[in-house]
Scaffold this motif. Structure first.
Motif, PDB file in Angstrom:
ATOM      1  N   THR A 242      37.813  39.906  30.072  1.00 43.23           N
ATOM      2  CA  THR A 242      38.419  41.226  30.288  1.00 43.23           C
ATOM      3  C   THR A 242      37.420  42.298  29.880  1.00 43.23           C
ATOM      4  O   THR A 242      36.920  42.258  28.748  1.00 43.23           O
ATOM      5  CB  THR A 242      39.691  41.366  29.414  1.00 43.23           C
ATOM      6  OG1 THR A 242      40.598  40.321  29.732  1.00 43.23           O
ATOM      7  CG2 THR A 242      40.367  42.711  29.616  1.00 43.23           C
ATOM      8  N   CYS A 243      37.136  43.246  30.767  1.00 44.54           N
ATOM      9  CA  CYS A 243      36.124  44.252  30.405  1.00 44.54           C
ATOM     10  C   CYS A 243      36.737  45.402  29.615  1.00 44.54           C
ATOM     11  O   CYS A 243      36.016  46.129  28.935  1.00 44.54           O
ATOM     12  CB  CYS A 243      35.399  44.760  31.648  1.00 44.54           C
ATOM     13  SG  CYS A 243      36.382  45.884  32.664  1.00 44.54           S
ATOM     14  N   GLY A 244      38.039  45.612  29.739  1.00 41.01           N
ATOM     15  CA  GLY A 244      38.675  46.696  28.988  1.00 41.01           C
ATOM     16  C   GLY A 244      38.462  48.064  29.613  1.00 41.01           C
ATOM     17  O   GLY A 244      38.576  49.084  28.935  1.00 41.01           O
ATOM     18  N   GLY A 245      38.174  48.128  30.911  1.00 38.50           N
ATOM     19  CA  GLY A 245      38.089  49.418  31.590  1.00 38.50           C
ATOM     20  C   GLY A 245      36.737  49.717  32.209  1.00 38.50           C
ATOM     21  O   GLY A 245      36.644  50.499  33.152  1.00 38.50           O
ATOM     22  N   ARG A 246      35.682  49.097  31.687  1.00 38.83           N
ATOM     23  CA  ARG A 246      34.353  49.329  32.246  1.00 38.83           C
ATOM     24  C   ARG A 246      33.475  48.130  31.905  1.00 38.83           C
ATOM     25  O   ARG A 246      33.420  47.727  30.747  1.00 38.83           O
ATOM     26  CB  ARG A 246      33.744  50.608  31.654  1.00 38.83           C
ATOM     27  CG  ARG A 246      32.491  51.076  32.375  1.00 38.83           C
ATOM     28  CD  ARG A 246      32.187  52.540  32.008  1.00 38.83           C
ATOM     29  NE  ARG A 246      30.911  52.960  32.592  1.00 38.83           N
ATOM     30  CZ  ARG A 246      30.737  53.312  33.868  1.00 38.83           C
ATOM     31  NH1 ARG A 246      31.754  53.279  34.691  1.00 38.83           N
ATOM     32  NH2 ARG A 246      29.558  53.668  34.317  1.00 38.83           N
ATOM     33  N   SER A 265      33.239  50.734  36.772  1.00 44.74           N
ATOM     34  CA  SER A 265      34.550  51.013  36.199  1.00 44.74           C
ATOM     35  C   SER A 265      35.530  49.987  36.774  1.00 44.74           C
ATOM     36  O   SER A 265      35.359  49.500  37.890  1.00 44.74           O
ATOM     37  CB  SER A 265      34.996  52.435  36.514  1.00 44.74           C
ATOM     38  OG  SER A 265      35.298  52.529  37.868  1.00 44.74           O
ATOM     39  N   CYS A 266      36.502  49.609  35.957  1.00 45.38           N
ATOM     40  CA  CYS A 266      37.442  48.543  36.344  1.00 45.38           C
ATOM     41  C   CYS A 266      38.791  48.907  35.761  1.00 45.38           C
ATOM     42  O   CYS A 266      38.974  48.905  34.560  1.00 45.38           O
ATOM     43  CB  CYS A 266      36.942  47.204  35.776  1.00 45.38           C
ATOM     44  SG  CYS A 266      38.131  45.850  35.879  1.00 45.38           S
ATOM     45  N   ASP A 267      39.717  49.255  36.633  1.00 43.48           N
ATOM     46  CA  ASP A 267      41.049  49.571  36.118  1.00 43.48           C
ATOM     47  C   ASP A 267      42.038  48.476  36.509  1.00 43.48           C
ATOM     48  O   ASP A 267      43.236  48.683  36.516  1.00 43.48           O
ATOM     49  CB  ASP A 267      41.518  50.944  36.618  1.00 43.48           C
ATOM     50  CG  ASP A 267      41.308  51.094  38.116  1.00 43.48           C
ATOM     51  OD1 ASP A 267      41.025  50.078  38.783  1.00 43.48           O
ATOM     52  OD2 ASP A 267      41.435  52.225  38.622  1.00 43.48           O
ATOM     53  N   ASP A 268      41.507  47.310  36.852  1.00 43.77           N
ATOM     54  CA  ASP A 268      42.372  46.222  37.319  1.00 43.77           C
ATOM     55  C   ASP A 268      42.705  45.193  36.247  1.00 43.77           C
ATOM     56  O   ASP A 268      43.447  44.258  36.504  1.00 43.77           O
ATOM     57  CB  ASP A 268      41.720  45.519  38.513  1.00 43.77           C
ATOM     58  CG  ASP A 268      41.807  46.369  39.764  1.00 43.77           C
ATOM     59  OD1 ASP A 268      42.933  46.677  40.186  1.00 43.77           O
ATOM     60  OD2 ASP A 268      40.755  46.772  40.296  1.00 43.77           O
ATOM     61  N   CYS A 269      42.114  45.347  35.051  1.00 49.36           N
ATOM     62  CA  CYS A 269      42.394  44.344  34.016  1.00 49.36           C
ATOM     63  C   CYS A 269      43.378  44.878  32.976  1.00 49.36           C
ATOM     64  O   CYS A 269      43.548  44.292  31.912  1.00 49.36           O
ATOM     65  CB  CYS A 269      41.096  43.878  33.343  1.00 49.36           C
ATOM     66  SG  CYS A 269      40.087  45.187  32.645  1.00 49.36           S
ATOM     67  N   ALA A 270      44.054  45.993  33.313  1.00 48.15           N
ATOM     68  CA  ALA A 270      44.916  46.651  32.327  1.00 48.15           C
ATOM     69  C   ALA A 270      46.076  45.764  31.860  1.00 48.15           C
ATOM     70  O   ALA A 270      46.615  45.979  30.777  1.00 48.15           O
ATOM     71  CB  ALA A 270      45.451  47.965  32.892  1.00 48.15           C
ATOM     72  N   LEU A 369      31.442  39.716  36.418  1.00 44.93           N
ATOM     73  CA  LEU A 369      32.830  39.649  36.899  1.00 44.93           C
ATOM     74  C   LEU A 369      33.820  39.662  35.739  1.00 44.93           C
ATOM     75  O   LEU A 369      33.695  38.896  34.791  1.00 44.93           O
ATOM     76  CB  LEU A 369      33.006  38.385  37.750  1.00 44.93           C
ATOM     77  CG  LEU A 369      34.377  38.180  38.403  1.00 44.93           C
ATOM     78  CD1 LEU A 369      34.197  37.516  39.775  1.00 44.93           C
ATOM     79  CD2 LEU A 369      35.300  37.340  37.542  1.00 44.93           C
ATOM     80  N   CYS A 370      34.792  40.563  35.850  1.00 41.38           N
ATOM     81  CA  CYS A 370      35.899  40.657  34.889  1.00 41.38           C
ATOM     82  C   CYS A 370      37.027  39.788  35.454  1.00 41.38           C
ATOM     83  O   CYS A 370      37.564  40.075  36.524  1.00 41.38           O
ATOM     84  CB  CYS A 370      36.310  42.125  34.766  1.00 41.38           C
ATOM     85  SG  CYS A 370      37.882  42.420  33.937  1.00 41.38           S
ATOM     86  N   GLN A 371      37.366  38.717  34.755  1.00 41.29           N
ATOM     87  CA  GLN A 371      38.325  37.748  35.315  1.00 41.29           C
ATOM     88  C   GLN A 371      39.709  38.358  35.518  1.00 41.29           C
ATOM     89  O   GLN A 371      40.321  38.190  36.571  1.00 41.29           O
ATOM     90  CB  GLN A 371      38.408  36.512  34.415  1.00 41.29           C
ATOM     91  CG  GLN A 371      37.126  35.694  34.439  1.00 41.29           C
ATOM     92  CD  GLN A 371      37.078  34.639  33.350  1.00 41.29           C
ATOM     93  OE1 GLN A 371      37.827  34.683  32.383  1.00 41.29           O
ATOM     94  NE2 GLN A 371      36.168  33.699  33.492  1.00 41.29           N
ATOM     95  N   PHE A 372      40.196  39.072  34.517  1.00 40.11           N
ATOM     96  CA  PHE A 372      41.516  39.698  34.688  1.00 40.11           C
ATOM     97  C   PHE A 372      41.439  40.823  35.716  1.00 40.11           C
ATOM     98  O   PHE A 372      42.405  41.077  36.438  1.00 40.11           O
ATOM     99  CB  PHE A 372      42.064  40.186  33.342  1.00 40.11           C
ATOM    100  CG  PHE A 372      42.812  39.100  32.609  1.00 40.11           C
ATOM    101  CD1 PHE A 372      44.182  38.951  32.769  1.00 40.11           C
ATOM    102  CD2 PHE A 372      42.133  38.214  31.787  1.00 40.11           C
ATOM    103  CE1 PHE A 372      44.873  37.935  32.117  1.00 40.11           C
ATOM    104  CE2 PHE A 372      42.816  37.198  31.126  1.00 40.11           C
ATOM    105  CZ  PHE A 372      44.187  37.052  31.299  1.00 40.11           C
ATOM    106  N   GLY A 373      40.289  41.493  35.812  1.00 42.49           N
ATOM    107  CA  GLY A 373      40.101  42.507  36.847  1.00 42.49           C
ATOM    108  C   GLY A 373      40.129  41.881  38.232  1.00 42.49           C
ATOM    109  O   GLY A 373      40.716  42.426  39.174  1.00 42.49           O
ATOM    110  N   ALA A 374      39.494  40.718  38.366  1.00 38.97           N
ATOM    111  CA  ALA A 374      39.499  40.008  39.646  1.00 38.97           C
ATOM    112  C   ALA A 374      40.927  39.652  40.043  1.00 38.97           C
ATOM    113  O   ALA A 374      41.323  39.784  41.204  1.00 38.97           O
ATOM    114  CB  ALA A 374      38.647  38.743  39.543  1.00 38.97           C
TER     115      ALA A 374
HETATM  116 ZN   LIG Z   1      38.050  44.752  33.869  1.00 43.89          ZN
END
Ligand SMILES: [Zn+2]
Length: 402
Positions: A242-246, A265-270, A369-374
């Motif tokens: 999980t990247c936590g937003g970025r 930026s990654c807002d998909d792992c929230a 790759l952010c797994q939870f973001g994916a």
């Molecule tokens: Zn993420």
């Protein structure tokens, strides 16, 4: 560089994420033809799987080394010498031990320096169930156990260690491509003439073939042969929970700029359970960590972030007590404090009544790759190619042969 990469690999794998950075090229030693990946086992195996019969490629995974013995279990166990002749047979359980350059079978017979072993209906090596055969090699009193696994079965098994089967199929497919890309690169530069990768954190974690849910096998099957390339070369498909937003730049994490591993930026792992986390470090634990880092802890022990990367992650941590002050890489601090406690470097440290309150975002190094973001992207309708293009921008996704 090699030690840096290995260090980084250790961090990211131990921290609940993986995708080790690639290794330095192996020395130009040609393995004997019989041990090359992709070579189907010789006829006579107890169980010939359909993929073996079809000549599918294999990856050689070191399951056990550094010890003189190994225990194999299976209803029927058969061993062939490298000349292809049946060398021994047993039922249930066999203990093998290296004696110099020879292998002792069940405490009695001394066989040659290498054996190919297969089991029916399957074979276990220590705690791990294998899908293919196992090659045993005695080398100066050390017994190497190398599983020769069908490539895609290995990919499915590694993905199963990384993400839950409830993840969206497109997120599982993206992970399968990332895992395969690493494995293809590793098999092209074997660690040793006798094996391509190790089963532990130095490469991708392989715990055997037990309980691999159908979702993982499907993810590997439907992306069979697909890899990520950058300018024609296999990409470093690192990943984390999980990247936590970025996500993080490779340059900030490991000191090396990689064009397709730059912060996104990654807002998909929230919805990740570790999108936000908190950890309270007790006074005793703070003293232990300080001591381990070479700062004798006194009453005035202080632990503070001393520098940050452009994405806000801690890059340096300072530990101070009794006139001794040490500033170190935040990654080293995290390793000593515990990867499962200090889950990421996207964190704040606040002293509270003799203790320290860590609050942070995400889990893992944050690169790639952010797994939870994916999974979040997939649930919004993205396919695995779109997911990979987002986390590895500028790369191409295609077959193993460019
Ligand atoms: Zn993420």
């Amino acid at each position: 560089m090699k030690s840096l990469l290995l260090f980084a690999a250790g961090i990211l794998l131990l921290s609940g994420c993986a995708g080790a950075p690639p290794r330095e090229p192996a020395p130009p030693v040609s393995p004997p033809a019989a041990t090359r990946p992709g070579v189907a086992p010789r006829p006579g195996a107890v169980v010939e799987t359909p993929s073996e019969a079809a000549g599918t490629r294999f990856i050689r995974v070191l399951l056990s080394g550094g010890t003189s013995g190994v225990v194999l279990e299976g209803e029927t166990i058969r061993a062939w010498g490298i000349d292809g002749r049946l060398a021994a047979e047993a039922a249930g359980r066999v203990t093998l031990a290296a004696v110099g350059e020879r292998i002792r079978w069940n405490g009695s017979r001394l066989l040659g320096d290498a054996l190919d072993v297969a089991g029916a209906p399957n074979l276990r090596v220590g705690s791990r169930k294998v899908a293919g055969r196992v090659r045993l090699i005695a080398r100066r009193g050390e017994l190497l156990a190398v599983a020769v696994e069908p490539f895609e079965a290995y990919v499915a098994a590694v993905v199963s260690r990384e993400v839950p089967p409830r993840f969206h199929p497109e997120a599982l497919a993206a992970m399968a491509v990332a895992v395969r890309t690493y494995a293809v690169g590793a098999a092209a530069k074997p660690r040793d003439p006798a094996y391509d990768v190790v089963a532990g954190v130095e490469d991708q974690v392989f715990d055997g073939m037990d309980g691999i849910a159908a979702a993982f096998r499907e993810a590997a099957d439907r992306t069979r042969g697909v890899v990520v390339r950058y300018r024609g070369e296999l990409a470093r498909t690192v990943y984390h929970s999980t990247c936590g937003g970025r996500t993080e730049d490779a340059r900030s994490a490991w000191g090396k700029d990689i064009p397709y591993l730059r912060a996104q930026s990654c807002d998909d792992c929230a919805d990740s359970p570790v999108y936000r986390w908190e950890y309270r470090m007790s006074e005793a634990e703070g003293r232990r960590v300080a001591g381990a880092l070479g700062v004798p802890p006194g009453k005035d022990l202080r632990i503070a972030v001393a520098g940050r990367t452009p994405t806000g992650r801690a890059s340096r941590v300072r530990v101070t007590s009794g006139g001794v002050s040490r500033e170190l890489q935040a990654a080293e601090f995290r390793k000593v404090a515990g990867y499962a406690k200090v889950r990421s470097l996207k964190m704040e440290i606040v002293p509270v009544a003799g203790e320290w309150r860590f609050t942070g975002e995400g889990w893992g190094h944050g690169v790639g790759l952010c797994q939870f973001g994916a999974n979040g992207m997939a649930r919004r309708g993205a396919g695995f190619r779109e997911i990979l293009a987002r986390y590895y921008p500028g790369t191409e996704i295609g077959g193993e042969t460019p």
